[in-house]
Design a protein around this motif. Structure first.
Motif, PDB file in Angstrom:
ATOM      1  N   GLU A 123       0.812  -1.214   0.000  1.00 47.76           N
ATOM      2  CA  GLU A 123       0.000   0.000   0.000  1.00 47.76           C
ATOM      3  C   GLU A 123       0.848   1.268   0.000  1.00 47.76           C
ATOM      4  O   GLU A 123       0.483   2.268  -0.603  1.00 47.76           O
ATOM      5  N   TYR A 179      -1.210  -4.246  -3.905  1.00 46.72           N
ATOM      6  CA  TYR A 179      -1.590  -3.044  -4.653  1.00 46.72           C
ATOM      7  C   TYR A 179      -0.926  -3.016  -6.027  1.00 46.72           C
ATOM      8  O   TYR A 179      -0.815  -1.976  -6.657  1.00 46.72           O
ATOM      9  N   GLU A 184      -5.588  -4.344  -8.832  1.00 47.04           N
ATOM     10  CA  GLU A 184      -6.637  -3.324  -8.931  1.00 47.04           C
ATOM     11  C   GLU A 184      -7.613  -3.653 -10.058  1.00 47.04           C
ATOM     12  O   GLU A 184      -8.838  -3.527  -9.891  1.00 47.04           O
ATOM     13  N   THR A 222     -10.652   2.470  -7.011  1.00 49.18           N
ATOM     14  CA  THR A 222      -9.288   2.033  -6.740  1.00 49.18           C
ATOM     15  C   THR A 222      -9.283   1.107  -5.528  1.00 49.18           C
ATOM     16  O   THR A 222     -10.286   0.969  -4.823  1.00 49.18           O
ATOM     17  N   LEU A 223      -8.141   0.475  -5.301  1.00 52.21           N
ATOM     18  CA  LEU A 223      -8.003  -0.324  -4.094  1.00 52.21           C
ATOM     19  C   LEU A 223      -8.052   0.597  -2.880  1.00 52.21           C
ATOM     20  O   LEU A 223      -7.420   1.655  -2.886  1.00 52.21           O
ATOM     21  N   LYS A 225      -7.348   2.549   0.425  1.00 50.99           N
ATOM     22  CA  LYS A 225      -6.138   2.843   1.192  1.00 50.99           C
ATOM     23  C   LYS A 225      -6.487   2.688   2.670  1.00 50.99           C
ATOM     24  O   LYS A 225      -6.988   3.603   3.319  1.00 50.99           O
ATOM     25  N   TYR A 239     -13.186  -5.341  -0.319  1.00 46.39           N
ATOM     26  CA  TYR A 239     -11.797  -5.585  -0.695  1.00 46.39           C
ATOM     27  C   TYR A 239     -11.244  -6.803   0.034  1.00 46.39           C
ATOM     28  O   TYR A 239     -10.538  -7.646  -0.557  1.00 46.39           O
TER      29      TYR A 239
END
Length: 691
Positions: A123, A179, A184, A222-223, A225, A239
């Motif tokens: 990440e 990541y 993604e 997006t992935l 955070k 996720y």
């Protein structure tokens, strides 16, 4: 109630009998014992000496190729199995069967350099590199392509080899929070499938109207955070489902490839028991599950001043009870033989502890135990990790002798004991299930509301009590039949739906005894609060309404009283408004809700529902609650001190002492001691034959 419990016992015995009929293991063997070996680490002239020693010590199988991809495929598309063939042949010469491994945890350097897109990206942007292990992304199509090609070649070569009994996939596969750009893309594809390509359905599920998070297309996603404190926790929930699914899919595809060629060989993997990661048992084509367990590495979770040399008394027991119910068969693929190299402190185990751990694994119903490793390595990251033999390759270590003792004891018991499920009626009468879904932990972890809250710690308060009862325990998922159990406990089961609540209701009405605890059924499966009063999903079941919940400072805990005894709490407390048919078992004794109920119980149909609205400071309230409930249900329980556990299998009682002082065990009437003495020392084992 007693009649209901006996009916359940019959069903339990039938179910257990079905579980015991594994196609891969013979119950007459009790358990098989093996040891890791890395032929590629040693001069080939030493191999035969090493296999001969394994056989002389009593080992029955060995374990190859776990980290050997570079030796199996030294160049892309060029394979070399000749060295492994010679090792398999030598093992067979000394009556050692082989577990073959897929080596995917350590891709070769040519792969990492030629295809850097396969590397995991963390990440914070760090890209993992060659030189360690588990640096390749399960979400990478190129990595999967090359891994599957190598595995298929290996399976073609060994799939019909009778010397190979089974396969281990990867090594300690974990859930990757990756990541990598391919991860993604895969996450977006996962969301498209889950929400039927309807972005508005996703927006509703994630509550994106909050804080202007609305998405117009899946390509904008997006992935998450996770380091951002206020990141959308519904997105993080999806996720984590996706990430666990990537691991499960990668393992399952490996399994299916092997099964194209391996018709009489089992397939498993060796999970680290990180129960809340969510991937354990999620690859449906594996034949059974295995786990890795290290007991002494400086955590000091044992009992007394030297408890760190023995380990946590319930670490193995809980793993047994978690892995066994998944498919009824399990084994332990790594169990340490002595000091390890990676702990915060790496002490010598207490003499006897290694044997104690083996008997602990066996007591839970395992079919095999494998130790890591035969020889202590001379180079690499794990130089200080003990083996069965030391650095000279021949001197047996203290743990090696304890393995030999255990194997000798097991072999002497073969042919003298009864079937796996020969267990006393009073033991089966207290059989209990703990309903567990890792997604509850995921959801709670982002919104604890009190920094002292620990979801699995909350669950362990009930588990620890059950083991003090001498109760057989199964951790089960929602796919299991609740009616197989006289008592079911669902601790902190935060996410639920009406279908599950209806199942709970039917279980109770038909005679089951259900215990629900605080935080249960507060959210739907997306992690959202229903548009109704707080906790109302289970009001009809519990007979309660929740007025509100409270959280206290740990240094200023509140008090709850039950049967004249006072207990402290601070992490979570629900103030209940019980219905007319509810009995109040505990009340708060301070704060502005003094006298309000904290625990209630009621009869519903043929069964009971008990609601535990508070999480105590030290677990004593949970223990006394279950004592009170089991007494009401006329279920016989033991009162074992923490550190002493007892299980039954094959007509034998097995008592294990992790405590810091000797424990005197009273044998059941007519029982006969097979191993040990009734005064059990620290790290001691008593095995007796049931009458």
């Amino acid at each position: 109630m007693r009649k209901r419990i006996l009916t359940v016992l019959c069903a339990c015995a039938l179910l257990s009998g079905l579980w015991a009929q594994s196609p891969w293991f013979d119950d007459k063997d009790l358990t098989l014992t093996g040891v890791y070996y890395y032929p590629e680490h040693w001069d080939e002239s030493q191999w035969e000496r090493d296999f001969k020693k394994m056989h002389e010590l009593g080992f029955e199988f060995t374990h190859f190729a776990e980290f050997a991809w570079a030796q199996l495929e030294p160049e892309e598309g060029k394979y070399d199995f000749a060295w492994l063939d010679r090792a398999v042949a030598l093992a067979a010469k000394y009556d050692l069967k082989v577990i073959m491994c897929t080596s995917t945890a350590t891709p070769p350097v040519w792969l990492s350099r030629k295809y850097p897109e396969i590397l995991i990206k963390q990440e914070d942007g760090t890209v993992l590199d060659h030189g360690a292990r588990q640096h390749a992304s399960f979400a990478s199509p190129k990595y999967r392509e090359l891994a599957y090609r190598m595995i298929e070649k290996l399976a073609q070569h060994y799939g019909n080899d009778s010397r190979i009994v089974g396969w281990q996939l990867d090594n300690e596969p974990a859930v990757q929070h990756d990541y990598n750009p391919k991860a993604e893309v895969a996450f977006r594809d996962y969301l498209r499938r889950k929400y039927n390509d309807d972005i508005q359905a996703l927006n509703k599920a994630w509550g994106t109207a909050f804080w202007s998070e609305v998405y117009a297309s899946f390509d904008e996603i997006t992935l998450p955070k996770t380091a951002q404190m206020f990141m959308n926790h519904h997105q993080i929930l999806d996720y984590r489902r996706f990430a666990a699914g990537q691991t499960n899919e990668f393992l399952n595809e490996q399994c299916l490839l092997i099964k194209k060629y391996a018709k009489n060989q089992w397939v498993t993997t060796n999970y680290i028991p990180n129960y809340e990661e969510g991937h354990i048992g999620g690859s449906p084509d594996l034949d059974f599950q295995s786990y890795t367990r290290y007991m002494v590495y400086g955590d000091n979770e044992g009992i007394g001043r030297r408890g760190y040399r023995v380990g946590n008394p319930l670490r193995i027991a809980l793993a047994n009870d978690f892995f066994r119910p998944i498919q009824g068969t399990y084994g332990v693929m790594e169990l340490q033989p002595g000091q390890v190299n990676w702990g915060s402190i790496n002490p010598q185990p207490l003499p006897g502890a290694v044997r104690l751990w083996m008997w602990s694994v066996f007591a839970g119903g395992s079919d095999f135990i494998c130790t890591y490793r035969f020889r202590q390595p001379l180079y690499g990251t794990e130089q200080y990790h003990y083996g069965i033999v030391g650095t000279d390759g021949v001197t047996v270590t203290p743990g090696g002798y304890e393995y030999a003792q255990f194997m000798k004891e097991i072999k002497e018991l073969r042919g003298k004991v009864s079937a796996r499920e020969d267990k006393p009626a009073d033991y089966l009468a207290r059989r209990t299930a703990i309903l567990f879904n890792h997604e509850n932990s995921w959801s709670i972890s982002r919104q604890k509301q009190n920094h002292t809250w620990d979801t699995f710690g909350h669950i362990e308060k009930y588990y620890r009590t059950l083991k003090s009862f001498g109760a057989p325990v199964d951790f089960i998922g929602e796919d299991k039949d609740l009616t197989d159990y006289p008592v079911v406990i669902a601790p902190a089961y935060q996410m639920a739906d009406q279908e599950l609540v209806n199942r709970w209701m039917e279980y109770v009405k038909q005679g089951g005894n259900l215990v629900l605890t605080c935080r249960t059924a507060q959210k739907d499966r997306y992690g959202r609060l229903p548009e109704t009063s707080f906790g109302a999903m289970i009001n009809e079941l519990t007979g309660n309404e929740m007025e509100f919940y409270d959280l206290l400072l740990p240094e200023e805990p509140g008090k709850v009283v039950m049967d004249g005894k006072t207990y402290t709490w601070n992490t979570w407390g629900e103030i209940l408004k019980p219905g007319k048919d509810c009995r109040v078992w505990a009340t708060y004794t301070d704060e502005f809700y003094e006298g309000k109920p904290a625990i209630t119980t009621r009869q519903l149909g043929k069964g009971t529902i008990t609601y535990m609205g508070v999480d105590s400071t030290d677990g004593t309230l949970e223990k006394d609650l279950l004592k009170k409930l089991y007494a009401q249900l006329d279920i016989p329980v033991m009162d074992l001190p923490y550190g002493v556990t007892m299980e039954y299998r094959n007509g034998m009682g097995i008592v294990l002492n992790y405590g810091d002082k000797p424990y005197t065990f009273t044998l059941p009437e007519g029982a006969k001691v097979l191993i040990g003495e009734t005064i059990i020392p620290t790290a001691g084992v008593l095995v007796f034959k049931s009458k």
